[in-house]
Motif scaffolding. Sequence first.
Motif, mmCIF file in Angstrom:
data_model
loop_
_atom_site.group_PDB
_atom_site.id
_atom_site.type_symbol
_atom_site.label_atom_id
_atom_site.label_comp_id
_atom_site.label_asym_id
_atom_site.label_seq_id
_atom_site.Cartn_x
_atom_site.Cartn_y
_atom_site.Cartn_z
ATOM 1 N N THR A 130 0.870 -1.178 0.000
ATOM 2 C CA THR A 130 0.000 0.000 0.000
ATOM 3 C C THR A 130 0.905 1.225 0.000
ATOM 4 O OG1 THR A 130 -1.557 -1.241 1.358
ATOM 5 C CG2 THR A 130 -1.894 1.126 1.239
ATOM 6 N N LEU A 131 0.499 2.289 -0.678
ATOM 7 C CA LEU A 131 1.295 3.521 -0.707
ATOM 8 C C LEU A 131 1.704 3.890 0.720
ATOM 9 C CD1 LEU A 131 -0.667 5.714 -3.292
ATOM 10 C CD2 LEU A 131 1.519 4.543 -3.645
ATOM 11 N N GLY A 132 2.966 4.183 0.920
ATOM 12 C CA GLY A 132 3.455 4.542 2.245
ATOM 13 C C GLY A 132 4.161 3.394 2.963
ATOM 14 N N ASP A 133 3.968 2.165 2.490
ATOM 15 C CA ASP A 133 4.642 1.021 3.108
ATOM 16 C C ASP A 133 6.162 1.131 2.939
ATOM 17 O OD1 ASP A 133 2.273 -0.085 3.823
ATOM 18 O OD2 ASP A 133 2.334 -1.773 2.403
ATOM 19 N N ALA A 134 6.895 0.549 3.911
ATOM 20 C CA ALA A 134 8.349 0.475 3.773
ATOM 21 C C ALA A 134 8.709 -0.570 2.722
ATOM 22 C CB ALA A 134 8.967 0.092 5.111
ATOM 23 N N VAL A 135 9.796 -0.333 2.002
ATOM 24 C CA VAL A 135 10.279 -1.327 1.029
ATOM 25 C C VAL A 135 11.780 -1.513 1.234
ATOM 26 C CG1 VAL A 135 8.528 -0.862 -0.730
ATOM 27 C CG2 VAL A 135 10.649 0.466 -0.736
ATOM 28 N N ILE A 136 12.280 -2.688 0.851
ATOM 29 C CA ILE A 136 13.720 -2.945 0.996
ATOM 30 C C ILE A 136 14.302 -3.404 -0.337
ATOM 31 C CG2 ILE A 136 13.731 -3.510 3.471
ATOM 32 C CD1 ILE A 136 13.649 -6.534 2.476
ATOM 33 N N PRO A 137 15.595 -3.133 -0.562
ATOM 34 C CA PRO A 137 16.242 -3.616 -1.794
ATOM 35 C C PRO A 137 16.061 -5.129 -1.911
ATOM 36 C CG PRO A 137 17.677 -2.064 -0.673
ATOM 37 C CD PRO A 137 16.515 -2.314 0.256
ATOM 38 N N ALA A 148 3.084 -4.385 -10.237
ATOM 39 C CA ALA A 148 3.959 -5.381 -9.612
ATOM 40 C C ALA A 148 5.374 -4.847 -9.728
ATOM 41 C CB ALA A 148 3.833 -6.718 -10.331
ATOM 42 N N PHE A 149 6.128 -4.907 -8.626
ATOM 43 C CA PHE A 149 7.481 -4.342 -8.720
ATOM 44 C C PHE A 149 8.465 -5.043 -7.803
ATOM 45 C CE2 PHE A 149 7.017 -1.731 -4.867
ATOM 46 C CZ PHE A 149 5.640 -1.619 -4.775
ATOM 47 N N ARG A 150 9.712 -5.017 -8.255
ATOM 48 C CA ARG A 150 10.800 -5.576 -7.475
ATOM 49 C C ARG A 150 11.836 -4.478 -7.286
ATOM 50 N NH1 ARG A 150 12.254 -9.602 -10.755
ATOM 51 N NH2 ARG A 150 13.642 -8.105 -11.729
ATOM 52 N N ILE A 151 12.228 -4.244 -6.033
ATOM 53 C CA ILE A 151 13.214 -3.190 -5.750
ATOM 54 C C ILE A 151 14.599 -3.707 -6.102
ATOM 55 C CG2 ILE A 151 14.137 -1.640 -3.980
ATOM 56 C CD1 ILE A 151 11.134 -1.225 -4.530
ATOM 57 N N GLY A 152 15.329 -2.911 -6.860
ATOM 58 C CA GLY A 152 16.656 -3.327 -7.293
ATOM 59 C C GLY A 152 17.714 -3.129 -6.216
ATOM 60 N N GLY A 157 7.058 8.169 -6.675
ATOM 61 C CA GLY A 157 7.346 9.130 -5.620
ATOM 62 C C GLY A 157 7.548 8.450 -4.266
ATOM 63 N N GLU A 158 6.630 7.522 -3.951
ATOM 64 C CA GLU A 158 6.713 6.802 -2.677
ATOM 65 C C GLU A 158 7.985 5.959 -2.603
ATOM 66 O OE1 GLU A 158 4.756 6.710 0.051
ATOM 67 O OE2 GLU A 158 3.566 8.354 -0.763
ATOM 68 N N LEU A 159 8.288 5.249 -3.683
ATOM 69 C CA LEU A 159 9.481 4.390 -3.687
ATOM 70 C C LEU A 159 10.739 5.247 -3.576
ATOM 71 C CD1 LEU A 159 8.577 1.688 -6.408
ATOM 72 C CD2 LEU A 159 8.230 1.616 -3.923
ATOM 73 N N SER A 160 10.733 6.394 -4.260
ATOM 74 C CA SER A 160 11.890 7.282 -4.206
ATOM 75 C C SER A 160 12.109 7.785 -2.781
ATOM 76 C CB SER A 160 11.703 8.473 -5.151
ATOM 77 O OG SER A 160 11.500 8.012 -6.471
ATOM 78 N N ASP A 161 11.017 8.205 -2.142
ATOM 79 C CA ASP A 161 11.114 8.675 -0.754
ATOM 80 C C ASP A 161 11.627 7.564 0.160
ATOM 81 O OD1 ASP A 161 10.191 11.074 -1.553
ATOM 82 O OD2 ASP A 161 8.165 10.882 -0.719
ATOM 83 N N ALA A 162 11.048 6.375 -0.012
ATOM 84 C CA ALA A 162 11.397 5.261 0.873
ATOM 85 C C ALA A 162 12.849 4.834 0.709
ATOM 86 C CB ALA A 162 10.470 4.082 0.606
ATOM 87 N N LEU A 163 13.423 5.095 -0.474
ATOM 88 C CA LEU A 163 14.780 4.613 -0.756
ATOM 89 C C LEU A 163 15.771 5.766 -0.900
ATOM 90 C CD1 LEU A 163 13.550 1.924 -3.273
ATOM 91 C CD2 LEU A 163 14.636 1.400 -1.079
#
Length: 474
Positions: free
Chosen positions: A74-81, A96-100, A329-335
Amino acid sequence: MTEMADEKTKAEALREQLLYKKKSVFETMSGTDVERAGEYADGYSEYLFRAKTEREAVKISVTMLENAGYLPYTLGDAVIPGGKYYLNNRGKALFAFRIGTEPINNGVRISAAHIDSPRLDLKQHPLFEEEGMGYLKTHYYGGIRKYHWPTIPLALHGVVTKQDGETIEVNIGEDAGDPVFVITDLLPHLGKAQGAKPLDKAFAGEGLNLLIGASPLLEEDGTPADGSDSVKLNMMRILNDKYGIVESDFMTAELCAVPAGRPVDIGLDRCMIGAYGHDDKVCAYPALTALIDSEDSAHTVICVLADKEETGSDGTTGMQSALLTDLIGELSDALDGNAALVRSRSMCLSADVNAAYDPLYSEVFEKRNAAMLNSGVVLSKYTGSGGKYSTNDASAEYVGKIRDMFTRDNVLWQTAELGKIDEGGGGTVAKYIANENIDTVDLGVPVLSMHAPFEVISKLDLYETYKAFLAFCK
Ligand code: MN
Ligand code: MN
């Protein structure tokens, strides 16, 4: 034989070096590749059968992603490489996405296909009866040729939200033993006046009514019910038995008629697939499977499966929605990235079909710039109409980057425009993504009879498209 016979003449050598010749998959594919392509096509056919509507496509795609270890996001969730996620947008579109492992500021790789296909939606007041026959009124969705839809078996798919808020799924016409529905047409004996009309005038949108029954409600003693609308009442009784719905629930429903049945092999050689909905599941499936199968990639990869492309990409689930930009935007902020920078360095393949050259209708194609069946995945630098109006026209540099990827991974590709200049035209989601400052180019599978209830593609073109998305993901 002299040695000279093995040597190329100057002209032959130069011809090979300087001139371009479009190749066919049969010249470039190995036997093992052809075998693999066949197996891949079987997986695709099963996906396609289960993904006739965007909602169904989201459902089966989520199952595939979860089986591959993707987690709901969900938008705002933490993500990890290295993390693998999917964002389900209202059950009708999917990211669907995979963090590099590389910094997000290097940009992300996006493949964007659509999972809606032309069909006949039901109106909000669809049910009526006329002379003992029960019908559902439809409102066509997307670009159809109306004469294609009468006299073919149709199934009913979709959802109904009931008064109590519960949403139920409807699917009639796909299981063995299910009834199907049909739109009737005139017999040739009485079709003289209709036959004299232009093709696009012979069938009216308001005439595409689905025949769903022809028997009245019966009383306990077996006699037909008195009063008006007893056929309509009988149809509603059957639907109520099966789904617990009442007529007013149609007002809060999304139901549609789609061609019934499974994809089938076409041809004595079985090298093609005939089915409803290739546009654009034939690009969605390779884009999604390539994401899943490219785990060792250092890039952040996003596969977008969008809704509403066939009606202009508007709305919350269409590609004109802000959600892709929000997600980046969310992924950029989180990473710890910069969203604007990320978008400016991102690359996108707008994954959509193109018209395959059809020798039976050669007059609308410009042969040198048409997509040939069995010549691999099609790259379209631009789409649009009327002098490249309303198109993303990808830059030479960007197309060059994609070309380089394909060359390195032995992807057979060709370029094409959609038909002759001023013959017609069309658009894709490419421009909406490019408008967000993301380099984008159209890529997809050539299709015969595009937008017909039964479209045709080549299994080997499908496999080259999968290879193309794999090359792009890694
Ligand atoms: Mn399409
Ligand atoms: Mn289309």
